[in-house]
Design a protein around this motif. Structure first.
Motif, mmCIF file in Angstrom:
data_model
loop_
_atom_site.group_PDB
_atom_site.id
_atom_site.type_symbol
_atom_site.label_atom_id
_atom_site.label_comp_id
_atom_site.label_asym_id
_atom_site.label_seq_id
_atom_site.Cartn_x
_atom_site.Cartn_y
_atom_site.Cartn_z
ATOM 1 N N LEU A 318 18.140 8.874 -21.356
ATOM 2 C CA LEU A 318 19.562 9.023 -21.034
ATOM 3 C C LEU A 318 19.869 8.312 -19.725
ATOM 4 O O LEU A 318 20.976 7.815 -19.511
ATOM 5 C CB LEU A 318 19.936 10.495 -20.916
ATOM 6 C CG LEU A 318 19.581 11.405 -22.083
ATOM 7 C CD1 LEU A 318 20.158 12.775 -21.855
ATOM 8 C CD2 LEU A 318 20.140 10.831 -23.373
ATOM 9 N N PHE A 320 18.987 5.537 -18.878
ATOM 10 C CA PHE A 320 19.345 4.139 -19.155
ATOM 11 C C PHE A 320 20.761 4.023 -19.716
ATOM 12 O O PHE A 320 21.435 3.034 -19.514
ATOM 13 C CB PHE A 320 18.388 3.521 -20.176
ATOM 14 C CG PHE A 320 16.982 3.402 -19.692
ATOM 15 C CD1 PHE A 320 16.654 2.498 -18.698
ATOM 16 C CD2 PHE A 320 15.981 4.181 -20.233
ATOM 17 C CE1 PHE A 320 15.368 2.385 -18.250
ATOM 18 C CE2 PHE A 320 14.685 4.072 -19.789
ATOM 19 C CZ PHE A 320 14.368 3.174 -18.801
ATOM 20 N N LEU A 321 21.153 5.047 -20.482
ATOM 21 C CA LEU A 321 22.415 4.931 -21.227
ATOM 22 C C LEU A 321 23.636 5.320 -20.413
ATOM 23 O O LEU A 321 24.752 4.897 -20.711
ATOM 24 C CB LEU A 321 22.338 5.801 -22.494
ATOM 25 C CG LEU A 321 21.274 5.375 -23.490
ATOM 26 C CD1 LEU A 321 21.095 6.434 -24.560
ATOM 27 C CD2 LEU A 321 21.646 4.052 -24.127
ATOM 28 N N ALA A 372 28.219 6.498 -24.823
ATOM 29 C CA ALA A 372 27.684 5.136 -24.826
ATOM 30 C C ALA A 372 27.095 4.787 -26.178
ATOM 31 O O ALA A 372 27.406 3.739 -26.766
ATOM 32 C CB ALA A 372 26.619 4.998 -23.746
ATOM 33 N N ALA A 376 28.472 2.046 -28.807
ATOM 34 C CA ALA A 376 27.606 0.911 -29.150
ATOM 35 C C ALA A 376 27.369 0.854 -30.654
ATOM 36 O O ALA A 376 27.503 -0.207 -31.282
ATOM 37 C CB ALA A 376 26.280 1.032 -28.412
ATOM 38 N N PHE A 380 28.295 -2.205 -33.222
ATOM 39 C CA PHE A 380 27.241 -2.906 -33.972
ATOM 40 C C PHE A 380 27.392 -2.703 -35.481
ATOM 41 O O PHE A 380 27.263 -3.646 -36.262
ATOM 42 C CB PHE A 380 25.855 -2.437 -33.516
ATOM 43 C CG PHE A 380 25.556 -2.794 -32.092
ATOM 44 C CD1 PHE A 380 25.952 -4.025 -31.569
ATOM 45 C CD2 PHE A 380 24.891 -1.913 -31.249
ATOM 46 C CE1 PHE A 380 25.685 -4.364 -30.254
ATOM 47 C CE2 PHE A 380 24.620 -2.248 -29.935
ATOM 48 C CZ PHE A 380 25.022 -3.477 -29.442
ATOM 49 N N SER A 454 23.297 -7.878 -34.006
ATOM 50 C CA SER A 454 23.679 -6.471 -34.128
ATOM 51 C C SER A 454 22.573 -5.668 -34.797
ATOM 52 O O SER A 454 22.286 -4.532 -34.394
ATOM 53 C CB SER A 454 24.956 -6.341 -34.940
ATOM 54 O OG SER A 454 25.966 -7.083 -34.351
ATOM 55 N N ALA A 457 19.947 -5.075 -32.313
ATOM 56 C CA ALA A 457 20.406 -4.106 -31.313
ATOM 57 C C ALA A 457 20.347 -2.694 -31.874
ATOM 58 O O ALA A 457 19.882 -1.767 -31.210
ATOM 59 C CB ALA A 457 21.833 -4.440 -30.883
ATOM 60 N N LEU A 460 16.801 -1.527 -31.950
ATOM 61 C CA LEU A 460 16.301 -1.170 -30.625
ATOM 62 C C LEU A 460 16.873 0.175 -30.162
ATOM 63 O O LEU A 460 16.165 0.990 -29.585
ATOM 64 C CB LEU A 460 16.658 -2.254 -29.608
ATOM 65 C CG LEU A 460 15.835 -3.531 -29.722
ATOM 66 C CD1 LEU A 460 16.239 -4.527 -28.661
ATOM 67 C CD2 LEU A 460 14.347 -3.236 -29.595
ATOM 68 N N LEU A 461 18.149 0.385 -30.466
ATOM 69 C CA LEU A 461 18.758 1.662 -30.070
ATOM 70 C C LEU A 461 18.111 2.819 -30.812
ATOM 71 O O LEU A 461 17.863 3.875 -30.237
ATOM 72 C CB LEU A 461 20.265 1.648 -30.350
ATOM 73 C CG LEU A 461 21.131 0.957 -29.304
ATOM 74 C CD1 LEU A 461 22.600 1.052 -29.691
ATOM 75 C CD2 LEU A 461 20.931 1.574 -27.936
ATOM 76 N N LEU A 464 14.915 3.482 -29.236
ATOM 77 C CA LEU A 464 15.123 4.200 -27.979
ATOM 78 C C LEU A 464 15.337 5.682 -28.261
ATOM 79 O O LEU A 464 14.762 6.551 -27.603
ATOM 80 C CB LEU A 464 16.336 3.609 -27.261
ATOM 81 C CG LEU A 464 16.492 3.926 -25.778
ATOM 82 C CD1 LEU A 464 15.429 3.212 -24.986
ATOM 83 C CD2 LEU A 464 17.874 3.515 -25.289
ATOM 84 N N PHE A 467 12.131 7.297 -29.220
ATOM 85 C CA PHE A 467 11.287 7.563 -28.054
ATOM 86 C C PHE A 467 11.770 8.827 -27.339
ATOM 87 O O PHE A 467 10.971 9.629 -26.858
ATOM 88 C CB PHE A 467 11.291 6.373 -27.097
ATOM 89 C CG PHE A 467 10.442 6.618 -25.889
ATOM 90 C CD1 PHE A 467 9.062 6.566 -25.987
ATOM 91 C CD2 PHE A 467 11.012 6.934 -24.672
ATOM 92 C CE1 PHE A 467 8.267 6.826 -24.893
ATOM 93 C CE2 PHE A 467 10.225 7.191 -23.579
ATOM 94 C CZ PHE A 467 8.847 7.135 -23.678
#
Lengths: 717, 349
Positions: A318, A320-321, A372, A376, A380, A454, A457, A460-461, A464, A467
């Motif tokens: 969080l 990072f976001l 966020a 996002a 996307f 997109s 992205a 990757l999100l 994230l 994780f």
């Protein structure tokens, strides 16, 4: 805490309110009604009562265990509601999902964690939700609910001062940035009036609600809000020209009155010794305050400033976001989004001062990250969804039609619903009128990103997010699921379990008299009360500094002086926690300097430098004589040399300074298996001489286990 | 404050300041300076200074020491060396400031009865022989010349580390216990003096109608949302960077590696309980950059018309974000020693 609930369920609310608990804080006792935040106890009591009246016979302990998880679910729901008010349902759901897992809140809401914060965080978020809801709707119904939610928060946790400062800050911000509206007045005024009246009903707060400067901000803003409200009202009645004249007249007169009021306030505040602020709040504003002046606050590890890994541990990805969430809240800026920004910024600052306040940051971080992530994902997925359509029909009508929907979407919550509705109608009208202007229509483009990028992205999100889940599960399992009373350590030959605390408490409850008083450092107060069922001198509720300082002084004094202090407190047993044998670092020797500092704060003959050699804290042969002769050293290291012949302390990684000594005023009665808890009995006065001349009681045995076996016998039988 | 600078490193050479002259001075000077004269002279000197500090030199010190015991007053001497003020590892200016707080508080608290103790500052460059006489090898050094002095070297009490530990408050305790003089509570001086505050206040009052007007019109810097946005991002950055930790614990920006002969600096400290300033800023930057890039992608690059630029920006942003997250995870695992791992069902093993 558990005792309180047991008392409540047994004797009812009125007796609980007037209860004088003579078992804690011996010999002072404690007026429970006036010194605790009753929210948690009343909540758990109500749950128990409801369940029992539904013929679900749960024990009080079971209710305690499940109170926190129940409220964490409610907190997730409140987060959803709050974020929905700010940025719509998608963001709300994401934020709630994030909050459901955030490690910082898990630490307070695992089953069995029965703590004020568990219910307080829910109350905090819910109060904020109701404030925003009122701000968006202008409904007095929600405003009243808001005051009630605030009352519940005041009942639950001292952190309510955060609310009563944050909301005024937001109201002021709205005024300053020219966003004053009647809705703001409705959201704010009932909260201050009703909220303050209700807060004053809680005995522990009482007249503090109007007397301490932590609450002054709200009154000042209330005053300003009234003035501004009046100005807007007059503005509506007068012609612009008249208004200008009136403003010049009133501003000059009003300023003088304002200045007088501010001067009186400042003088009032300045006349009180701590300038009206309590130590905990002062330490937030001036971060170096507590570490300089209030050892009892600075000594608690939760009150330390965090380093960057703390953020990674507690809010993980969080962190990072959040910046993306901040920016999303600014585009567009509404009353609601400005509030969550303010909430985030203040809480992140406070969490930087005190690691404990990470708990207040966690919901804000979840809300921001939810916003966020949702925005996002919105961009996307839209790019992927309409990529093919965009290719097929570059300037096509379908694309444009869809585009408009999507471009307009982010603006949906910009205005409060009422205005929004009227705007929508207007827009529809305009659309009908201007329908044929096709040229303008084609100018509006689909806001899209390239499809391939997109997809990457989104992947990757998702990674994230995955994780985050892994980290949260790991943190919950490793850090927050183990009971803090049974310790484990993983070494190359397998898992070691250290069950010394329970062993010691069981010994106390089986071998000592019910009325015996046990002295220990305050960290172990609650445990001793709950598990050994014995009266303690100080416990984890640190409301009386002098009493804690007395125990600190006793621990820092030589044996005779300590005996006298403990004897005057009617103490029979002294319990110390010692980690030198197994390498348990949070033992009493490591906490000892705090005992010296807290003791020295009240009793000036205890001086910290006497315990330090050249500014260094050491227990080896370079230690100062005061250190080597103080009670804590002696009780921790008594007979320690017999374990390995050298007296090597595995925590401090050194051989101890004074190895062979005898106790004159205390006798060892029990030492646990790993020597982690050692219990001593105060020698009765008449026996002291005998104890001095008596030769060594029994030949020491060579191994720890044998020794503890012999020690387990009750020496008075 | 704990570290002290060795003066020997700096200046005193044995030829410069032998012990002999000052001893001779004691022997030869007309022994008894009239103590009353000296007393009134000191009061006069003190009245010249706003803070109640007296600038001490060799001959004045010698006159004070020559008064027979019991002296009518105690003296607290602060040994100062201006050439070392710039050394950051030793906060001599701040200790000196605390010392001046002590003296000014003493004067404020005891307006009619303030001649029991005098506060002196002695400068190394001017009074080397006094430094040598008291065998001052390092500063900060504060010494008390009490009322009863039979043997100057033995009876003059040196303030230990405890005296410096909490600034003026601990110095006050030192004076009250060793000199038996009541100092009273310490009055810290406001950052801005009173008169200045009044001027500022008056200025603000005059300015305020104009400010209100500007607010009403609505074109101040405070009403620009991008200012607020950058402000909040900055607060966020400084908080997650652990700046408060650096301030409260006075952690340095980086350390010098003592084991490395090349003098390489250590930027990252292993162990979760401590962090260095530069390390915090680096990680704080990594924390912040990912969110900023994500916001850039979702709010700015969508508005670009050129597909190629969009692709390039996206690729760059995603790459940097991925790298930053992965770097923070690596650094966190390295620093704390934890290995974050998923839990699989036991039958999968």
């Amino acid at each position: 805490m558990l005792c309180q609930l047991q008392f409540l369920t047994k004797n009812g609310i009125y007796d609980f309110w007037n209860w004088f608990d003579d078992r804690t804080w011996y010999p002072l006792g404690r007026v429970i009604g006036g010194t605790v935040y009753p929210g948690l106890t009343l909540t758990a009591g109500t749950l128990w009562w409801i369940l029992n009246s539904l013929n679900i016979p749960l024990s009080v302990e079971t209710v305690c265990v499940f109170t926190a998880p129940t409220f964490s679910a409610l907190a997730a729901w409140a987060t959803y509601l709050l974020t929905k008010e700010v940025k719509g349902t998608g963001a709300g759901l994401t934020a709630a999902a994030l909050l459901a897992m955030v490690p910082s809140y898990i630490s307070r809401s695992v089953a069995g964690s029965y703590d004020n914060e568990a219910v307080a965080i829910f109350a905090l978020i819910f109060t904020f939700y109701l404030y925003i809801k009122t701000l968006n709707t202008g409904s007095l119904f929600y405003a009243t609910l808001n005051a009630l939610a605030y009352f519940y928060m005041v009942c639950s946790w001292g952190g309510y001062t955060f609310i009563i400062n944050l909301i005024p800050m937001h109201a002021l911000l709205c005024i300053v940035t020219g966003r004053y509206s009647p809705r703001l007045y409705i959201a704010y005024a009932p909260l201050v009036i009703l909220g303050t009246l209700l807060a004053a009903l809680v005995p522990v707060v009482g007249f503090n609600a109007v007397m301490t400067s932590e609450h002054f901000a709200s009154f000042l803003v209330f005053l300003i809000l009234n003035v501004v409200g009046l100005v807007y009202y007059i503005k509506g009645m007068l012609t612009p020209k008249m208004f200008k004249v009136a403003v010049t007249l009133v501003v000059s007169a009003g300023l003088i009155v304002c200045c007088a009021v501010v001067a009186v306030l400042v003088a009032l505040v300045a006349s009180s010794p701590t300038k009206g602020w309590s130590g905990r709040s002062l330490s937030l504003l001036d971060p170096t305050y507590a570490s300089k002046y209030i050892p009892i606050i600075a000594s608690v590890s939760e009150h330390q400033p965090p380093t960057w890994p703390s953020y990674f541990m507690d809010i993980n990805v969080l962190a990072f976001l959040v910046p993306a969430g901040i920016i999303a809240c600014f585009l567009p800026l509404t009353d609601a989004s400005s509030f969550v920004i303010l909430y985030l910024v203040t809480s992140v600052y406070f969490s930087g001062v005190m690691v404990r306040l990470m708990l207040v940051l966690a919901p804000a971080a979840c809300i921001m990250s939810g916003i966020a992530l949702s925005s996002a994902f919105g961009v996307f997925t839209r790019s992927i969804k309409f990529a093919s359509i965009g290719k097929q029909d570059d300037a096509g009508d379908i694309g444009n039609g869809v585009t408009q929907n999507h471009v307009v979407k982010p603006d949906r919550n910009e205005e409060p619903p009422k205005e929004k509705a009227s705007r929508k109608k207007k827009k529809e009208k305009e659309n009908v009128e201007k329908a044929p202007t096709a040229a303008k229509k084609s100018e509006r483009r689909l806001l899209m990103l390239p499809m391939e990028a997109s997809v990457v992205a989104i992947l990757l999100l998702v990674l994230l997010g995955a994780f985050y889940v892994v980290h949260c599960v790991w943190a919950a399992a490793e850090a927050y699921s183990a009971p803090s009373i049974v310790l484990t350590s993983q070494s190359h030959d397998g898992l070691h379990v250290f069950d010394d605390f329970r062993e010691a408490y069981a010994w106390l409850s089986h071998n000592t008299d019910v009325d015996d008083k046990v002295a220990s450092w305050w960290d172990y107060g609650y445990q001793t009360t709950a598990m050994a069922n014995r009266t303690v001198i100080v416990d984890n509720n640190t409301w009386n500094n002098t009493h804690i300082a007395t125990v600190g002084t006793a621990m820092s004094s030589p044996e005779k002086a300590a005996w006298e202090i403990f004897n005057s407190l009617d103490v029979k047993y002294v319990l110390v926690v010692f980690g030198g044998l197994v390498g348990y670092p949070s033992d009493d020797i490591n906490k000892f300097l705090w005992m010296v500092r807290i003791g020295g704060g009240v009793f000036p003959h205890i001086k910290e430098p006497d315990y330090l050699r050249d500014g260094q804290y050491r227990i080896d042969n370079m230690a100062t004589p005061t250190m080597l002769n103080c009670l804590m050293y002696k009780l921790s290291y008594y007979r320690f040399v017999e374990t390995d012949g050298k007296g090597f302390d595995r925590v401090r990684r050194t051989e101890i300074g004074k190895k062979h000594f005898k106790l004159t005023h205390f006798e060892e009665v029990f030492t646990t298996h790993h020597w982690m808890v050692r219990i001593y009995k105060l020698k009765p006065p008449k026996n002291r001489l005998r104890g001095k001349t008596k030769k060594s009681k029994s030949k020491p045995t060579s191994t720890i286990s044998k020794r503890s076996a012999t020690q387990k016998k009750n020496p008075w039988q | 404050m704990k570290t002290s600078i060795k003066l020997s490193r700096m200046a005193i050479s044995p030829i410069h300041a032998p012990l002999l002259p000052i001893t001779l001075l004691f022997l030869l000077s007309p022994i008894i300076t009239h103590s009353n004269d000296l007393h009134s002279e000191l009061i006069h000197l003190r009245s010249k200074s706003l803070l109640g500090l007296i600038h001490l030199k060799d001959n004045l010190l010698q006159r004070i020491l020559s008064i027979p015991s019991p002296k009518p007053f105690s003296s607290l001497i602060f040994f100062d060396a201006r050439q070392l003020h710039a050394k950051s590892e030793n906060s001599i200016p701040s200790v000196k400031y605390e010392f001046s707080l002590l003296s000014s508080s003493y004067l404020t608290n005891n307006p009619g009865n303030n001649t029991h103790i005098f506060f002196f500052i002695i400068e190394f460059e001017e009074s080397k022989s006094s430094f040598e006489f008291f065998d001052v090898k390092s500063i900060p050094h504060v010494r008390l010349v009490p009322v009863r002095v039979d043997d100057v070297k033995k009876d003059c009490v040196r303030m230990g580390a405890s005296g410096f530990s909490m600034g003026a408050v601990s110095m006050k305790e030192f004076v009250e216990t060793n000199a038996n003089v009541y100092v009273g509570p310490i009055h810290t001086r406001p950052v801005i003096p009173k008169k200045m505050m009044m001027v500022i206040g008056a200025g603000f009052l005059i300015w305020s109608p104009y400010l209100v007007k500007r607010f009403v019109i609505g074109n101040t810097i405070l009403q620009d949302k991008y200012v607020w946005m950058s402000g909040s991002i900055l607060v966020y950055f400084f908080s997650v960077a652990g700046t408060m930790f650096t301030i409260i614990r006075k952690a340095p920006l980086f350390l010098m590696d003592r084991n490395d002969p090349a003098g390489k600096s250590i930027m990252f400290y292993q162990g979760a309980g401590m962090q260095l300033g530069a390390e915090g800023f680096a990680v704080g930057f990594l924390y912040t950059i990912v969110g900023l890039l994500l916001a850039f992608m979702t709010h700015v690059s969508v508005r670009l018309k050129n597909k190629g630029t969009q692709n390039l920006l996206m690729a760059l942003g995603l790459f940097v974000s991925f790298w930053a997250v992965q770097k923070v995870i690596y650094l966190n695992n390295w620093k704390t020693g934890y290995g974050i791992h998923p839990y699989w069902p036991s039958r999968w093993k």
